[in-house]
Design a protein around this motif. Sequence first.
Motif, PDB file in Angstrom:
ATOM      1  N   ILE A  41     -38.217  -0.985 -42.558  1.00  0.00           N
ATOM      2  CA  ILE A  41     -37.579  -1.362 -41.297  1.00  0.00           C
ATOM      3  C   ILE A  41     -36.117  -1.053 -41.044  1.00  0.00           C
ATOM      4  N   LEU A  42     -35.391  -1.259 -42.142  1.00  0.00           N
ATOM      5  CA  LEU A  42     -34.040  -1.482 -41.865  1.00  0.00           C
ATOM      6  C   LEU A  42     -33.407  -0.153 -42.397  1.00  0.00           C
ATOM      7  N   GLY A  43     -33.888   0.772 -42.856  1.00  0.00           N
ATOM      8  CA  GLY A  43     -33.834   1.969 -43.404  1.00  0.00           C
ATOM      9  C   GLY A  43     -32.643   2.073 -44.648  1.00  0.00           C
ATOM     10  N   ARG A  44     -32.388   0.796 -45.229  1.00  0.00           N
ATOM     11  CA  ARG A  44     -31.662   0.349 -46.457  1.00  0.00           C
ATOM     12  C   ARG A  44     -32.015  -0.759 -47.030  1.00  0.00           C
ATOM     13  N   ARG A  45     -31.660  -0.907 -48.023  1.00  0.00           N
ATOM     14  CA  ARG A  45     -31.777  -2.386 -48.513  1.00  0.00           C
ATOM     15  C   ARG A  45     -31.012  -3.283 -47.827  1.00  0.00           C
ATOM     16  N   PRO A  46     -31.969  -4.753 -47.734  1.00  0.00           N
ATOM     17  CA  PRO A  46     -31.443  -5.654 -46.993  1.00  0.00           C
ATOM     18  C   PRO A  46     -30.204  -6.262 -47.623  1.00  0.00           C
ATOM     19  N   THR A  47     -29.088  -6.783 -46.656  1.00  0.00           N
ATOM     20  CA  THR A  47     -28.048  -7.804 -47.318  1.00  0.00           C
ATOM     21  C   THR A  47     -28.664  -9.028 -47.787  1.00  0.00           C
ATOM     22  N   GLY A  48     -27.961  -9.938 -48.529  1.00  0.00           N
ATOM     23  CA  GLY A  48     -28.430 -11.066 -49.093  1.00  0.00           C
ATOM     24  C   GLY A  48     -28.785 -12.022 -47.758  1.00  0.00           C
ATOM     25  N   ALA A  49     -28.009 -11.952 -46.879  1.00  0.00           N
ATOM     26  CA  ALA A  49     -28.214 -12.853 -45.709  1.00  0.00           C
ATOM     27  C   ALA A  49     -29.521 -12.225 -44.899  1.00  0.00           C
ATOM     28  N   GLU A  50     -29.684 -10.784 -44.820  1.00  0.00           N
ATOM     29  CA  GLU A  50     -30.888 -10.610 -44.427  1.00  0.00           C
ATOM     30  C   GLU A  50     -32.299 -10.796 -44.999  1.00  0.00           C
ATOM     31  N   LEU A  51     -32.052 -10.634 -46.537  1.00  0.00           N
ATOM     32  CA  LEU A  51     -33.339 -11.033 -47.546  1.00  0.00           C
ATOM     33  C   LEU A  51     -33.741 -12.442 -47.033  1.00  0.00           C
ATOM     34  N   ALA A  52     -32.541 -13.398 -46.932  1.00  0.00           N
ATOM     35  CA  ALA A  52     -32.879 -14.772 -46.781  1.00  0.00           C
ATOM     36  C   ALA A  52     -33.655 -15.209 -45.600  1.00  0.00           C
ATOM     37  N   MET A  53     -33.266 -14.465 -44.589  1.00  0.00           N
ATOM     38  CA  MET A  53     -33.835 -14.714 -43.072  1.00  0.00           C
ATOM     39  C   MET A  53     -35.360 -14.093 -43.157  1.00  0.00           C
ATOM     40  N   TYR A  54     -35.706 -12.945 -43.810  1.00  0.00           N
ATOM     41  CA  TYR A  54     -36.797 -12.424 -43.897  1.00  0.00           C
ATOM     42  C   TYR A  54     -37.932 -13.299 -44.853  1.00  0.00           C
TER      43      TYR A  54
END
Length: 749
Positions: free
Chosen positions: A35-48
């Motif tokens: 979806i992001l076209g990259r690895r998620p940040t720590g904050a994005e990973l937490a949200m997902y």
Amino acid sequence: MTLDTVKHATENPEAAQPWKELGLKEDEYARIREILGRRPTGAELAMYSVMWSEHCSYKSSKVHLKQFGEKVPENDAMLVGIGENAGVVDVGQGYAVTFKVESHNHPSYIEPYQGAATGVGGIVRDILAMGARPVAVVDPLRFGAADHPDTKRVLPGVVAGIGGYGNCLGLPNIGGEVVFDPCYQGNPLVNAGCIGVMKHEDIHLAKASGAGNKVILYGARTGGDGIGGVSVLASETFESTGPAKRPAVQVGDPFQEKLLIECTLEIFKEKLVDGIQDLGGAGLSCATSELASAGSGGMRVELDTVPLRDATLSPEEILMSESQERMCAIVEPGKVERFLEICEKWDVIATVIGEVTDGERLEIFWHGEQIVDVPPRTVAHEGPVYHRPYARPSWQDALQADDAAKLPRPATAEELKDQVLKVVASPNQASKAWITDQYDRFVQGNTILAQPEDAGMVRVDEDTNLGVAMATDGNGRYAKLDPYAGAQLALAESYRNVAASGAKPLAISNCLNFGSPEDPDVMWQFAEATRGLADGCLQLGTPVTGGNVSLYNQTGETAIHPTPVVAVLGVIDDVTRRTPIAFKEEGQLLYLLGDTAEEFGGSAWSGVVHDHLGGLPPKVDLERERLLAEILISASRDGMIDAAHDLSDGGLVQAVVESCLRGGNGARLVVPDGLDAFTFLLSESAGRAVVAVPRSEELRFTDMCGARGLPVTRIGVVDGDAVEVQGQFALPLSELRTAHTETIPGLFA
């Protein structure tokens, strides 16, 4: 430590991430990267991770839940349906009522008081977010065996939490259930419901629209309690070793919530918000992504402006925290000053944390560095969809073949009397007054009916006496025997309870409590129960306005009974015409409405006397339920009956005992021709009620039943100080009262 910004994530694509520890599957993590076209940040990973959890995303259940949107009955009362914080129905006179039931099961096992208290707080904020003043709460509860040591740990804490939080809010607790069964050992069910009232024009929705509008977080400060709380706890099974995740349970402050309620209602009155969302499961991750996803643009949030109770919290922890008593509002710039003034007046902390943008992304910044850049719909509404395998359990046929008809029945009148007394005194059938007396049922002065009545009822308008009623029901024993029929029996009983009070059923909310979705047996139970409920609602004309799914109610390999809890909301034009359960006047004639058959599968008698669960549950006839409801409502409105009580767990004798004890009068019963005393007293055939009819109304009432084709049988009279069954036995009310009222205090007081 380097802040994991979007730029850093792009430049360090292979950095190790704790996706598995956060509850994500490998393919889910790969999908996030896609979806992001990259690895998620720590904050994005937490949200997902929290938003894609089972509790928040319904990833295992949504393929079945869509039936509630496909099989929608014609119903002019529906104003807001599935997809919002709570459903809303039109109850007339310009009033709308919003209601919903949700679960707080896993947190309540770990920390009973706070788990239950914050369950109440969360459902109240859901109702508040729709624009309504909360007016009443209900609590369907299920615990393990009543005499199990851990039940003695869990139940008092849960009850104290519900009472402590609800009483402090000044909300009457008008209904619910308390059920005991060994299957809930280690997985108690703490479901919480709330009813709110507003005018049609006051309905609010959870959406963020209007570029430049401000995002305001208000209420309590964000703390470390509840990080990953219900979103994570409710998305996995417990280990057999028991509770071990106390830090994840939220901590509630009902006095802060009361201020938040009054503050929000004043804000609504001045029309200061364009969109609003409470912060419950998944906290800020949920509120920001859902508001942005449902709106017309994007959102930018400055996360470091969020007021904290703990300054050491990381951005990920702030996004995952489920700290209580918080709301998020979308406010036009010109209205922000007044919004903040009202918050200050109520001593509620309010902070502008961002704004709506004209883009399509949810962007979150930490001290000027971007840590989140995601399409909000992928977080809030486009999570995984699982088509879990399911199949009829290999043991289902044998369970249904183990018919309760083979169980030895009482051979003498004395034995029948002893078994009746045993059922009446059993934990599930005994009086729950020790529990419900800890709840304030009459605060606000508008409670018309409350426990142990068939349905709770509150007055909506003091001038016209318009009112609403709610009942919650669910029988896991029936659903274990046949999930399709069990769900319909739960619907039918709740529908019948509302009608018995004199109110017309309008719509339902549900709380679907099941074991692990990774077990094909459990998924079959879920699929069947959902199908049964959807079909039943379509037939009865009661749309599903919303609800909750609670899965992973399982310890090791042991799942709870499938437990679909159904809340039916009804409306009554004049609460002074409501029908109580009490037999208050000697000389009233007792009539049994409906047909009685030999139906003992899953019955209280089979469980209490023989510790047996097998066979088939009672047959469901929804057209009969509809006819019975019409008769009960008409008879209540036209003054033909003085009391009514639905027949369900424990059969006729349980209902008669409860009505006699409630009114302080005995009853003399005659076994009708064609029935034996045992079946007459203890069968749990559905579609039945017992009513007390004034002698002056007997002909008019029986003529109405006859004209509409409802079986009606005179079975006795209100009289004396005992429940007497002619030719069988007499049980003095004093003995019945002792048996009925001393069980629960004896276990828990």
